[in-house]
Scaffold this active site. Structure first.
Site, PDB file in Angstrom:
ATOM      1  N   CYS A 159       0.802  -1.222   0.000  1.00 39.23           N
ATOM      2  CA  CYS A 159       0.000   0.000   0.000  1.00 39.23           C
ATOM      3  C   CYS A 159       0.836   1.274   0.000  1.00 39.23           C
ATOM      4  O   CYS A 159       0.285   2.381  -0.024  1.00 39.23           O
ATOM      5  CB  CYS A 159      -0.951  -0.014   1.187  1.00 39.23           C
ATOM      6  N   HIS A 191      -9.794   2.328   0.138  1.00 35.14           N
ATOM      7  CA  HIS A 191      -8.357   2.068   0.110  1.00 35.14           C
ATOM      8  C   HIS A 191      -7.974   1.467  -1.233  1.00 35.14           C
ATOM      9  O   HIS A 191      -8.262   0.302  -1.512  1.00 35.14           O
ATOM     10  CB  HIS A 191      -7.994   1.119   1.243  1.00 35.14           C
TER      11      HIS A 191
END
Length: 411
Positions: free
Chosen positions: A165, A339
């Protein structure tokens, strides 16, 4: 604040996110504070059946050109379209630039994992003849960078960053260093992700990372709230154009902000959980500030990683309150956008640059003062806040313990 040498100007931005197609649509959506999560037909019947998807694009918005789009995975298509917007926004023309001096660095956490899942189903159902001959180009994560450089005629260094991420933020960090080293004169950098699929979503659910608030998808992503219970999976892309500040100024290019500091560190703690107290993340923050010639008190704003998970938000809140005790404003775009995994760091870096340029801090969606879990944080809630921001940091943290902090100054 003393002005550091070697500043890199962010001169162009392209974004495709669940909030809209293009930079302005995304900025407007994030500033509105309206969440984009909703039920996803492709996830029907699963324990978690909602996500944040990019809106359906018009034929013009989605046009890649010729048959090129057929060979591209969705994450690659998003990267190409965002890169085109960024380059045009910077006022650069690939038909006239020196392609040998243009670098491309694009990060992705999952690459074409969703395509692999689909093709595996086809293989089992009908045998090898049903498998696409372009499965591998659709799958491998470097093809976002590869197709962007082909599309733009960029023949300088090209790389794909993979730090989960933090991948998109890592791409900007690498691109900054390529510019400073003299390896290129223009760097096109960012992140792209399109990994919302049944298997991937279920995998995140099984490890306890996703919100289970299926009765209220729009309210599921709530960074820094007392009742947060996980993130909402999303897709999207952001690409920026970086140039040495003096080069951008010489050609009259607009700079949204200057990327003046980069800090990277590793937790060496756990595959998926952040190290308690954020010690290594604090190292990344301090390194970025030192690189930028900034003191902690100079930071006016934090664009937080803010995943809405119990552990990340607690660790990040400790990091901010301990390292920046003067209380800079804090936002977290994942409340609106979900996300986007490997694209998140690039999206949030672009939003940070826009905050500096426009003097506006977007709010944290689904967060009210009475539900704030960490009172020491000055989280922007309710509506966007007008604020002069001279210096800001953008945090990105990834599975595996990857920490990347980018420091920006007003241009």
């Amino acid at each position: 604040m003393s002005r550091p040498s070697g500043a890199v100007a962010l001169t162009g931005i392209g974004m495709i996110t669940p909030a809209g197609i293009g930079r302005e649509a995304t900025w407007s959506g994030v500033c509105s504070g309206r969440p984009t999560a909703e039920r996803d037909p492709q996830l029907k019947g699963l324990p978690v059946d909602f996500s944040c998807r990019v809106p359906e694009m018009t034929e013009d918005e989605a046009r890649i050109g010729g048959r090129k789009g057929w060979r591209m995975g969705r994450f690659t298509q998003l990267a190409v379209l965002a890169a085109r917007e960024a380059v045009a926004d910077a006022g650069l023309d690939p038909a006239t630039w020196d392609g040998d001096r243009v670098a491309v660095v694009i990060g992705s956490g999952l690459g074409g994992a969703a395509h692999l899942e689909d093709q595996a189903v086809r293989l089992r159902a009908g045998g090898p003849d049903l498998v696409s001959p372009v499965l591998i180009p659709m799958l491998i994560p470097n093809m976002a960078a590869g197709e962007v450089l082909i599309d733009l005629g960029a023949r300088g260094p090209s790389l794909s960053t993979e730090s989960a991420c933090a991948s998109g933020a890592s791409a900007l960090a690498v691109a900054r260093d390529l510019l400073r080293s003299g390896a290129c004169d223009v760097a096109v950098a960012g992140g792209a992700e399109a990994g919302v699929s049944p298997a991937v979503t279920t995998g995140f659910h099984r490890m306890g990372a996703l919100s289970a608030r299926g009765d209220d998808p729009a309210g599921a992503s709530r960074p820094f709230a007392v009742d947060r219970d996980g993130f909402v999976i999303a897709e999207g892309a952001a690409v920026v154009v970086l140039e040495r500040a003096e080069d951008a100024a010489a050609r009259g290019g607009r700079g949204y902000a200057h990327l003046v500091g980069v800090g990277m560190s590793s937790d060496a703690h756990h595959p998926t959980a952040p190290a308690p107290g954020g010690r290594a993340a604090g190292t990344a923050l301090r390194t970025a500030l030192a690189d930028a010639g900034l003191a902690g008190g100079d930071v006016d704003h934090v664009n937080a990683h803010g995943t809405s998970t119990t552990l990340n938000d607690r660790t990040e809140a400790e990091l901010i309150s301990q390292s920046l005790p003067h209380g800079p404003s804090v936002t977290a775009a994942k409340g609106v956008l979900g996300h986007a995994l490997g694209a998140a760091g690039a999206i949030e870096a672009a939003l940070t640059a826009l905050t500096l340029h426009r003097g506006t801090v977007p709010p944290v969606a689904n967060l009210t003062p009475d539900r704030l879990a960490f009172p020491a944080l000055d989280c922007v809630t309710g509506r966007a806040r007008r604020q002069e921001v001279r210096a800001a940091v953008s945090h990105s943290f990834g599975f595996g313990g990857h920490n990347v902090v980018l420091a920006f100054r007003a241009a």
